[in-house]
Design a protein around this motif. Sequence first.
Motif, short mmCIF file in Angstrom:
data_model
loop_
_atom_site.label_atom_id
_atom_site.label_comp_id
_atom_site.label_asym_id
_atom_site.label_seq_id
_atom_site.Cartn_x
_atom_site.Cartn_y
_atom_site.Cartn_z
N THR A 102 15.29 -1.33 -36.09
CA THR A 102 15.22 -0.22 -35.15
C THR A 102 16.31 0.79 -35.47
OG1 THR A 102 15.14 0.38 -32.80
CG2 THR A 102 16.75 -1.29 -33.43
N ILE A 144 13.18 5.59 -39.49
CA ILE A 144 12.01 4.71 -39.32
C ILE A 144 10.99 4.98 -40.42
CG2 ILE A 144 10.12 4.10 -37.79
CD1 ILE A 144 12.93 3.15 -36.87
N ARG A 181 9.93 2.19 -43.25
CA ARG A 181 8.54 1.76 -43.44
C ARG A 181 8.08 1.99 -44.87
NH1 ARG A 181 6.27 4.39 -37.73
NH2 ARG A 181 6.99 2.68 -36.36
N SER A 239 8.31 -4.78 -39.10
CA SER A 239 8.10 -3.79 -38.04
C SER A 239 9.39 -3.00 -37.81
CB SER A 239 7.71 -4.50 -36.73
OG SER A 239 7.65 -3.58 -35.66
N GLU A 248 10.81 0.23 -35.43
CA GLU A 248 10.50 1.06 -34.27
C GLU A 248 11.75 1.82 -33.82
OE1 GLU A 248 7.54 1.48 -33.15
OE2 GLU A 248 6.48 -0.21 -34.09
N LEU A 249 11.52 3.00 -33.23
CA LEU A 249 12.62 3.73 -32.62
C LEU A 249 13.23 2.90 -31.50
CD1 LEU A 249 11.08 7.30 -32.45
CD2 LEU A 249 13.12 6.65 -33.77
N ASP A 274 11.49 2.64 -28.24
CA ASP A 274 10.26 1.85 -28.22
C ASP A 274 10.49 0.39 -28.59
OD1 ASP A 274 8.78 4.23 -27.71
OD2 ASP A 274 8.80 4.69 -29.86
N PHE A 275 11.73 0.02 -28.85
CA PHE A 275 12.03 -1.28 -29.43
C PHE A 275 12.28 -2.34 -28.37
CE2 PHE A 275 15.17 -4.36 -31.08
CZ PHE A 275 14.46 -4.86 -32.16
N SER A 283 12.57 -6.93 -28.37
CA SER A 283 12.47 -8.14 -29.20
C SER A 283 12.91 -9.33 -28.39
CB SER A 283 13.37 -7.99 -30.44
OG SER A 283 13.47 -9.22 -31.14
#
Length: 291
Positions: free
Chosen positions: A187, A194, A198, A209, A211-212, A215-216, A218
Motif C-alpha cells: 500500500t 501503486i 503493479r 495486490s 492498493e492506496l 482503500d487498504f 488487511s
Amino acid sequence: MAWIQINTVVSEAIAEPLSDAFMENNAASVTFEDAQDQPIFEPELGTTPIWDRTKVVGLFDAETNPQAIIQQLTQQVPEVPASAYKIEQLEDKDWIRAWMDLFKPMQFGDNLWIVPSWLEAPQPDAVNLMLDPGMAFGTGTHPTTSLCLTWLDQHAPKNLSVIDYGCGSGILALAAQKLGAASVVGTDIDPQAITASRQNAERNHENISFELVKDFDSEPVDILVANILAGPVKELAGEFIRLLKPGGTLILSGLLANQAEGLVNHYRDLGVELDTFEQHEEWGLLAGIRT
C-alpha cells in the motif's frame, strides 16, 4: 539530435515560476538540481521539496535561439536578469543508451539481485527481481532500500504473510514474494506508486495486490516492512501494531540513524521491542517483535 541547455541558479521561491516559464517557451524538459549540496532528508508528506538554492535547467532543440529564449524568460521572471543564465551545447549522442548504461545489477545479501530488465541476470539461479528505474521511489540504490532488501535476504519470509507499507515501486513486496512469502500485499498514499508497483509485479510475473492507503485493509500479518520516513513511522505506530500478529516482526527504515533511539523508545511503550539496528551511511533500519 543535438541539444542546448539554458540554466541558472535561483531561490526556492523562483524555481517553480521559472520552470513554468521554460515550459511555456517550448523546453523539451526542465530539471531541478541541488546548487549547494543541501540534502533534503525528511519532506512533509504530499510535498515536493525544492532546495534553498536550486539550479533550474531547460533543455531545448539545438535549432532554438537561446538569446531569444532568455529575453522571454527575463520578461516572464524579471527577478532573474539575463546575465544570470548560462548556455551550454550538448553533444549529439544516444541519450537513452547513456541513461541505461548508468544502471547495473545490484546484489543484496547472498541471494537477492535487482536487475534492470534490459540486462542478463549475473546469477540466473539466484533470486532476481527485474526492475527498471522509474518515477516511484525504490530501485535499490537508496541506502534505506538496500537495508530492507538485505534484511529480507537474511531473514527470508518463507511461508509467512507480509505487508509492504509505503510500497513505492513495490520492490520490497516483490523481494518478499520471491523469497518465499506465502502472501504479500502493498500500500502507498501515492497513486503513481501503486501504478508502478503493479507494473513491476506484472513484469516479474508475480500476483501481488497493491492498493492506496485509503482503500487498504488487511488481516494481521507475520511481517510488516515500512520504508518510509521517521515522522510517518512514529505517527503510524498504532496502525502498524494493528496490522501485525502477536509475535510478528516489524521492520522500519527510511529513518536517519540519529532518529533511531527516539523510535525505539516510542515503540517500546506500545509493546514492540525494536532490538535490531542496522546502519548504511547516515540512514538506519530497525527491526523487532510485537509482544
